[in-house]
Design an enzyme around this catalytic site. Sequence first.
Site, short mmCIF file in Angstrom:
data_model
loop_
_atom_site.label_atom_id
_atom_site.label_comp_id
_atom_site.label_asym_id
_atom_site.label_seq_id
_atom_site.Cartn_x
_atom_site.Cartn_y
_atom_site.Cartn_z
N ALA A 204 0.86 -1.20 0.00
CA ALA A 204 0.00 0.00 0.00
C ALA A 204 0.89 1.23 0.00
O ALA A 204 1.83 1.32 0.80
CB ALA A 204 -0.91 0.01 1.22
N HIS A 205 0.61 2.14 -0.91
CA HIS A 205 1.44 3.35 -0.98
C HIS A 205 0.72 4.56 -1.58
O HIS A 205 1.31 5.62 -1.69
CB HIS A 205 2.66 3.07 -1.86
CG HIS A 205 2.31 2.93 -3.31
ND1 HIS A 205 1.78 1.78 -3.84
CD2 HIS A 205 2.36 3.82 -4.33
CE1 HIS A 205 1.55 1.95 -5.13
NE2 HIS A 205 1.87 3.18 -5.46
N ARG A 206 -0.55 4.42 -2.02
CA ARG A 206 -1.22 5.53 -2.71
C ARG A 206 -1.24 6.77 -1.83
O ARG A 206 -1.59 6.70 -0.65
CB ARG A 206 -2.69 5.18 -3.02
CG ARG A 206 -2.88 4.06 -4.02
CD ARG A 206 -3.47 4.59 -5.32
NE ARG A 206 -2.44 5.08 -6.17
CZ ARG A 206 -1.63 4.30 -6.91
NH1 ARG A 206 -1.75 3.01 -6.93
NH2 ARG A 206 -0.71 4.86 -7.65
#
Length: 366
Positions: A204-206
């Site tokens: 997860a990095h958005r």
Amino acid sequence: MKLAIILGTRPEIIKMGPVIRECQKRGVDYFILHSGQHYSENMDKVFFEEMELPPPKYNLGVGIHPYRKQIGRMIKEICDILIKERVDIVIVEGDTNTVLAGALAANKIGVKLAHHESGLRSHDLRMLEEINRITTDHISDYLFAPTKDALKNLHEEGLPGYKIFHSGNTIVDAIHQNLEIANKKVNVLKDFNLEEKNFILVTAHRAENVDDPKTLKEIVEGLSLVQGYFGIPMIYPIHPRTRKRMNEFGISFPENINFVEPMGFLEFLQLESNAKLILTDSGGVQEEACTLKVPCVTMRESTERPETVKQGVNIVSGTDSHKILESAKEVIGGDKNWENPFGDGRAAERIIKRLSEIFKDEKKNP
Ligand code: UD1
Ligand code: UDP
């Protein structure tokens, strides 16, 4: 035909890999222009090494500059290089700031622009990437749509049919080219003490998820709940942006999740193909999960990859911790249709063949 391949981040290197190989195979005159948006060894160099890609001819090193200055710097320097190299066609892939800068530079100096992975739409303008996609598509000369849904979006936005071509996505090529190599060269299950189909993989990095403390906390709680419910190991190669935000916001790293450094593609691909479940907010990881037949939960409000959702192999859960858990239970148990909407692994071949043909035709009939 002189081709400039512009890239700058982890997923662009991975998805341009097959395009670069195809250029080598066909003897196309090309060079790689790296913006340097991603620069840490495990977000950049490792991919060139593992996939045995030639090093970029240029690296603009923009990643070390303040975020607000990156796009301006990239456009200026890319323009100078395209003029100096007398480039005929620029190719960009995806929806990052590097893609936008490459597209604007080509457009401003009148170099033809090809966009691979065109036509993806989340219809969510809060995503920085949605603006980059739409802008790039509307100033491109050649649009390579990976799926039927992407084709439809381009037609519905009124883009001329002669510019649009259904190619498939080079991520399938990259998987075909690298999975076997991964299984020969690495043994990541052993390295992390994991068993086949008995662990959960997370990424997860958005920006819209991890830059907001409440949302990030909720996601981390959701992950912890999922691990607690299934009772099997959970491994999370954490993106540097997310690690930085967890530290800044003082969010603790739950002990039931194994947070590890970002991995090379061979290692990550091997983990994906052996996972029981994938939880992600990544675009590329949704495609890979579908291609590798691993159930997936997308921790976001929307996806620009709706094909995977229609097939029941991916659920868009939002970021509420309980909804993440409910989606995980549902996707593991649900009916699935594993037909791969992203293509047959020959996208790069189609793209380079098409560009070479168009270039020949345009030379004959300018
Ligand atoms: C970018 C893309 C995103 C893509 C992602 C792939 C934009 C707007 N965003 O997001 O669409 O999904 O890449 O991973 O283009 N950092 C490092 N080392 C690196 C790279 C980043 O430490 O090699 C850290 C830095 O603190 C940096 C932060 O991560 O400021 C964010 O990097 P950036 O490239 O701005 O955005 P991503 O979140 O990586
Ligand atoms: N990936 C990788 N190592 C990791 C995490 C991801 O090689 O530790 C690969 C993954 O296989 C996929 C790509 O990185 O091909 C996705 O990149 P990311 O999630 O950063 O960006 P997005 O696809 O969302 O733009």
